[in-house]
Design a protein around this motif. Structure first.
Motif, PDB file in Angstrom:
ATOM      1  N   ARG A 237      17.472  -3.389  45.236  1.00 15.36           N
ATOM      2  CA  ARG A 237      17.120  -4.866  45.588  1.00 15.36           C
ATOM      3  C   ARG A 237      17.778  -5.559  44.283  1.00 15.36           C
TER       4      ARG A 237
ATOM      5  N   LEU B  43      21.070  -7.555  56.700  1.00 15.79           N
ATOM      6  CA  LEU B  43      20.295  -7.803  55.528  1.00 15.79           C
ATOM      7  C   LEU B  43      20.866  -8.511  54.260  1.00 15.79           C
TER       8      LEU B  43
ATOM      9  N   ASP C 275      16.612 -12.946  45.542  1.00 13.99           N
ATOM     10  CA  ASP C 275      16.628 -11.343  45.586  1.00 13.99           C
ATOM     11  C   ASP C 275      17.713 -11.034  46.610  1.00 13.99           C
TER      12      ASP C 275
ATOM     13  N   CYS D 166      25.347  -3.452  56.405  1.00  9.49           N
ATOM     14  CA  CYS D 166      24.209  -4.107  56.069  1.00  9.49           C
ATOM     15  C   CYS D 166      24.358  -5.761  56.045  1.00  9.49           C
TER      16      CYS D 166
ATOM     17  N   SER E 139      15.625   2.892  47.669  1.00  6.08           N
ATOM     18  CA  SER E 139      16.243   1.427  48.174  1.00  6.08           C
ATOM     19  C   SER E 139      16.909   0.643  46.943  1.00  6.08           C
TER      20      SER E 139
ATOM     21  N   PRO F 293      19.539  -0.818  51.660  1.00  6.62           N
ATOM     22  CA  PRO F 293      18.270  -0.312  52.423  1.00  6.62           C
ATOM     23  C   PRO F 293      17.952   1.354  52.001  1.00  6.62           C
TER      24      PRO F 293
ATOM     25  N   ASP G 286      18.493  -7.697  48.987  1.00  8.44           N
ATOM     26  CA  ASP G 286      18.439  -6.587  49.292  1.00  8.44           C
ATOM     27  C   ASP G 286      19.906  -5.842  49.620  1.00  8.44           C
TER      28      ASP G 286
END
Length: 263
Positions: free
Chosen positions: A247, A39, A231, A36, A245, A236, A233
């Protein structure tokens, strides 16, 4: 999977650290970060920038104390190592990959510590009161940061209580709140400036992208006023579950001791 297994075997910890799940958790975090990384990049960059700015505002240059150093991905280590005479990285597990990354910084130390104060006691069959005083007696500490740690601190302990003692969700949440509150009390005990970055809320989204649930990451402990928020993430669709997912909402506090709201 093979890389995870090899890394797990290379990690040396006390038996209780393995039994309560910290050893496996550190390896899982390393693996998830690899999947990740892109992300997570905005969150990691925001954290590094915020911590660097807070460190620059600290009046002293002796010791920087980092609680929850983890993978170092969210820590401006080079910046801290150049600014402070010593940087102490405090965590329950320091992976070999992390120790390798810090080898070129002679003023960086790895310190193993359970900042909840409860892990070993739980595995031994007790029910300790959450508490830590680590670093409070070190007069050289000029900057403290709690790094994406506070919402994670109760998880291993409460999972242990649920799985091994059959605790209900409500009992686990109450104990988790005591761990969060104890960490805040610990941080507020320092004379040096204290920076805190951490999850405040977890939000879950179904396969259609609609929000399906949200959780208080501090388990009811009131949040101090934040200087910034963003935020993250975290996972996912398919990373943790094929059905949702995750967040997280992250808050950042430049100087926790200035907060008027006592948790």
């Amino acid at each position: 999977m093979l890389a995870e297994m090899l890394l797990y075997r290379c990690v040396r910890t006390e038996k209780w650290v393995e039994r309560i799940g910290y050893r496996a958790g550190a390896v899982r975090l390393w693996s998830r970060y690899g999947r990740c990384k892109r992300l997570w990049a905005p969150h990691l960059a925001s954290t590094r920038d915020f911590v660097a700015a807070a460190a620059d505002a600290a009046p002293g240059r002796r010791t920087a104390l980092v609680f929850g150093s983890g993978l170092l991905a969210d820590l401006p280590l080079e910046h801290l190592a150049s600014r402070f005479a010593r940087v102490d990285l405090v965590d329950i597990v320091h992976l070999p990959t992390v120790r390798w990354r810090t080898r070129r910084y002679p003023n960086v130390r790895h310190i193993v510590c359970d900042l909840t104060g409860v892990g070993a006691g739980l595995v031994a069959g007790d029910l300790p009161e959450p508490h830590s005083a680590f670093g409070l007696d070190d007069a050289s500490v000029d900057f403290v940061v709690s790094l994406n740690l506070i919402s994670q601190m109760p998880l291993a302990a409460t999972e242990w209580l649920e799985e091994n003692r059959g605790w209900s969700e409500s009992l686990c949440d109450a104990y988790a709140a005591r761990i969060v509150a104890a960490h805040l009390a610990h941080l507020r005990g320092f004379a040096a400036p204290v920076c805190l970055v951490g999850d405040a809320e977890r939000r879950f989204f179904d396969r259609s992208g609609a929000e399906s649930d949200r959780q208080d990451a501090w388990f009811g402990v009131p949040l101090p006023p934040a200087d910034a928020a963003w935020d993250w993430d975290l996972a996912p669709l398919g990373e943790i579950s094929r059905d949702y997912s995750v967040r997280n909402r992250v808050i950042a506090i430049r100087e926790l001791r200035d907060s008027k709201r006592i948790a």
